[in-house]
Motif scaffolding. Structure first.
Motif, PDB file in Angstrom:
ATOM      1  N   ASP A  67      -1.869   1.371  -7.758  1.00  0.00           N
ATOM      2  CA  ASP A  67      -2.774   0.938  -7.083  1.00  0.00           C
ATOM      3  C   ASP A  67      -2.611  -0.656  -7.835  1.00  0.00           C
ATOM      4  N   LEU A  92      -8.480  -8.606   1.763  1.00  0.00           N
ATOM      5  CA  LEU A  92      -9.152  -7.609   2.239  1.00  0.00           C
ATOM      6  C   LEU A  92      -8.537  -6.296   1.159  1.00  0.00           C
ATOM      7  N   MET A  93      -7.243  -6.005   1.308  1.00  0.00           N
ATOM      8  CA  MET A  93      -6.530  -5.040   0.685  1.00  0.00           C
ATOM      9  C   MET A  93      -6.867  -4.956  -0.635  1.00  0.00           C
ATOM     10  N   SER A 110     -10.167  -4.117  -1.551  1.00  0.00           N
ATOM     11  CA  SER A 110     -10.531  -2.799  -1.589  1.00  0.00           C
ATOM     12  C   SER A 110      -9.621  -1.918  -2.712  1.00  0.00           C
ATOM     13  N   LYS A 111      -8.540  -2.413  -3.309  1.00  0.00           N
ATOM     14  CA  LYS A 111      -8.105  -1.639  -4.369  1.00  0.00           C
ATOM     15  C   LYS A 111      -8.744  -1.682  -5.527  1.00  0.00           C
ATOM     16  N   ASN A 112      -9.314  -2.854  -5.738  1.00  0.00           N
ATOM     17  CA  ASN A 112     -10.379  -3.157  -6.985  1.00  0.00           C
ATOM     18  C   ASN A 112     -11.190  -4.372  -7.098  1.00  0.00           C
ATOM     19  N   ALA A 113     -12.242  -4.062  -6.597  1.00  0.00           N
ATOM     20  CA  ALA A 113     -13.041  -5.260  -6.376  1.00  0.00           C
ATOM     21  C   ALA A 113     -13.456  -6.211  -7.839  1.00  0.00           C
ATOM     22  N   TYR A 140      -2.012  -4.085  -6.494  1.00  0.00           N
ATOM     23  CA  TYR A 140      -2.920  -5.311  -6.414  1.00  0.00           C
ATOM     24  C   TYR A 140      -2.100  -6.369  -6.888  1.00  0.00           C
ATOM     25  N   THR A 188       1.084  -1.266   0.137  1.00  0.00           N
ATOM     26  CA  THR A 188      -0.061  -0.069  -0.153  1.00  0.00           C
ATOM     27  C   THR A 188       0.928   1.263   0.174  1.00  0.00           C
TER      28      THR A 188
END
Ligand code: ADP
Ligand code: MG
Length: 574
Positions: free
Chosen positions: A270, A145-146, A149-152, A274, A34
């Motif tokens: 991101d 989770l991360m 959250s970055k890109n579902a 990812y 992150t």
């Protein structure tokens, strides 16, 4: 396996620490990508050097912190696993030492050696891996989770990847489980053959069996090789397969992520973060799958260890009741019967006799008639099934083993000598014995002369198993070992068989003076050895078929008469 974990109790604090450290490490590792995406998005893309340096410094700090945490975890884990392994080993070894001979017979030496060494090492290694695994679920959950959250939308890739990974894991795990269990059994067999070969090297050479044995060894080795290759091939498949899946998944992420960044709905930083999260997730899953494939191995070993620990020795030492008053040392057998485990007929049947202090009881009979078995019941190498054996009127089952055995001087049929000096070997009988006492005992055992002729005399080295001594020399050292103990009761199992007649005679005269006040039970083959005994027991197929003095038996016992006439020409002895 859970049962073995009880030995972890002393390490609770350490385990707690490892858990906390794992939490720290997981946080750092999930946080780093992150931070990186921040640098890319807000620093590099916007050419903000100040921001890059600021976050960069921060990243270095987090990475350093992570390094320290990892080092600490390794240190503590090593402490725990080594300590845990050694407690296990101690427990197993202590258990084995408490086994009676029948339990040792049942498990077999080779298997017991394997269980205390190889199996524990095996289990320990996998336990180490398991400790490292504590962190895996944390990173896994954090990364998922991360990533989401970055890109579902991009995370839909996982929906395709996870089932494939799961399937591979299950298939590989199942196969390797089968292979590893067989592998451990084959290893047992190989060890058994090697042991047998080393122990029986003289017989094998004398009968020229080298080739046959080599073939046997080769066959066992080949068996093990084939199964090991199969097992390891399965394991070896894991890595490339997982790498392939990981790279395909990365490619997919970059492809679709590229489309997203092109349309401006995702920033480059991101996307980079990812991809990193994705790799972390897949690596975690690989670890889990390797864990699963290692589990059966650990389980097989754990079961073999637990099997040893679960045996409750059938000879229980009575510690509660101490019997300190010293009688003179009379032994009485009352209707004693005994069978070896698994034997069809009893080795000893309904035997009753008394051996009094100052008297000699001789036991004579054909080979396999149960003489050694009878004698082995007195030190409780085996426990009787019926009847009882009394020492000074107390059942020996009611006495602490240590006190019982301290009163016995045993010379077993198969003499075992240990590596060390001659003097060391004699003082096994009595650790407190002085040099003078050792020398006296050796003199009485007719061993003094040959000891002096050895290089170094009493300090001469004896090889393992006493292979540098003749059978008769070993017998005499074993007798000296019993003499130096000054016990109340002497038990001699066929201890004169390898001696020439002159030495036999000298030894018996010397022993007579030494054991005047003691109870002597002696097993013999030669009539000349038993002729002066106060009572002679004649054994046949586990029963006493005659009891009395030499002259009495000559008139009453057919078996005895046969033995005598086979050894002493004519009946002049009557
Ligand atoms: P002896 O000393 O009179 O020659 P043993 O007491 O050694 O005879 O053996 C008596 C019988 O018990 C034999 O039939 C033998 O096969 C059997 N036996 C001896 N030792 C064992 C053992 N450890 N396990 C099973 N059977 C045994
Ligand atoms: Mg015997």
């Amino acid at each position: 396996m859970a049962k073995l974990l009880r030995f972890l109790k002393p390490y609770r604090v350490y385990l707690g620490l490892i858990f906390i450290l794992a939490c720290c490490q997981a946080m750092a590792e999930v946080y780093l990508p992150t931070l990186m995406s921040e640098i890319v998005n807000k620093g590099i893309l916007k050419k903000d050097v100040h921001y890059i340096l600021e976050i960069g410094e921060y990243m270095i700090l987090v990475a350093l912190f992570n390094a320290v945490v990892i080092a600490l975890t390794s240190y503590i884990s090593a402490k725990v696993t080594v300590g845990y392994g050694s407690s296990l080993r101690k427990a197993v070894f202590a258990k084995v030492r408490s086994f009676s001979l029948s339990e040792l017979d049942r498990m077999g030496t080779a298997s017991l050696v394997n269980r205390t060494t190889n199996d524990i090492t095996q289990f320990q290694q996998i336990f180490t891996a398991m400790l490292r695994m504590i962190i895996v679920p944390m990173i896994l959950i954090g990364s998922i989770l991360m990533a989401v959250s970055k890109n579902a939308k991009l995370s839909l890739i996982f929906l395709a990847v996870l089932p494939i990974l799961g399937l591979c894991t299950v298939v590989i795990g199942k196969n390797s489980m089968r292979f590893f269990k067989t592998m451990q059994d084959k290893l047992d067999r190989l060890n058994m053959i090697v042991r047998e070969n080393l122990k029986g090297v003289r017989v094998i050479r004398a009968f020229h069996q080298m080739e046959g044995q080599t073939e046997k060894l080769h066959a066992a080795g080949k068996d093990l090789t084939v199964i090991s290759i199969k097992a390891n091939l399965t394991i070896a498949l894991v890595m490339p397969l997982m790498m392939l899946i990981m790279n395909v998944a990365t490619l997919a992420a970059l492809w679709y992520g590229g489309l997203f960044t092109g349309s401006g709905s995702m920033q480059i930083g991101d996307l980079m973060a990812y991809v990193q999260y994705m790799m972390q997730i897949i690596i975690c899953i690989v670890f889990v799958s390797m864990m699963f494939s290692a589990m059966p191995r650990a389980k097989a070993s754990a079961e073999r260890i637990q099997e040893v620990l679960a045996i409750s020795p059938d000879i229980m030492d009575k510690r509660q009741r101490r019997n300190d008053e010293h009688g003179a040392g009379s032994i009485e057998f009352r209707n004693v019967s005994f069978s070896y485990p698994g034997a069809e007929r009893p080795a000893i049947r309904n035997v009753s006799f008394r051996a009094e202090p100052g008297k000699t009881v001789a036991i004579i009979g054909g080979t396999g008639s149960g003489k050694s078995t009878l004698i082995n019941l007195i030190p409780r190498f085996y426990d009787v099934q019926e009847g009882s054996i009394l020492l000074d009127g107390t059942d020996i089952k009611e006495m602490p083993l240590q006190i019982l055995r301290a009163r016995l001087g045993v010379v077993p049929q198969e003499n075992v000598l240990f590596r060390g000096t001659v003097a060391d070997n004699i003082s096994v009988g009595n650790r407190a014995a002085s040099r003078e006492e050792i020398r006296k005992a050796a003199e009485k055992a007719q061993a003094h002369e040959f000891i002096l002729s050895m290089e170094g005399g009493y300090d001469a080295e004896i090889t393992q198993g006493g292979t540098n001594l003749s059978g008769g020399q070993k017998q005499r050292l074993a007798i000296a070992r019993a003499l130096v103990r000054r016990p109340d009761i002497y038990i001699l199992d066929d201890s004169f068989s390898a001696l020439d007649f002159t030495t036999d005679l000298h030894l018996r005269t010397a022993l007579k003076n030494e054991t005047l006040a003691a109870t002597v039970i002696v097993v013999a083959q030669r009539v000349s050895t038993v002729i002066d005994a106060d009572i002679i027991l004649v054994m046949d197929q586990g029963c006493i078929v005659g009891m009395g003095t030499h002259t009495e038996l000559l008139n009453t016992c057919v078996t005895y008469k046969e033995i005598v006439s086979s050894q002493l020409p004519g009946e002049e002895s009557a």
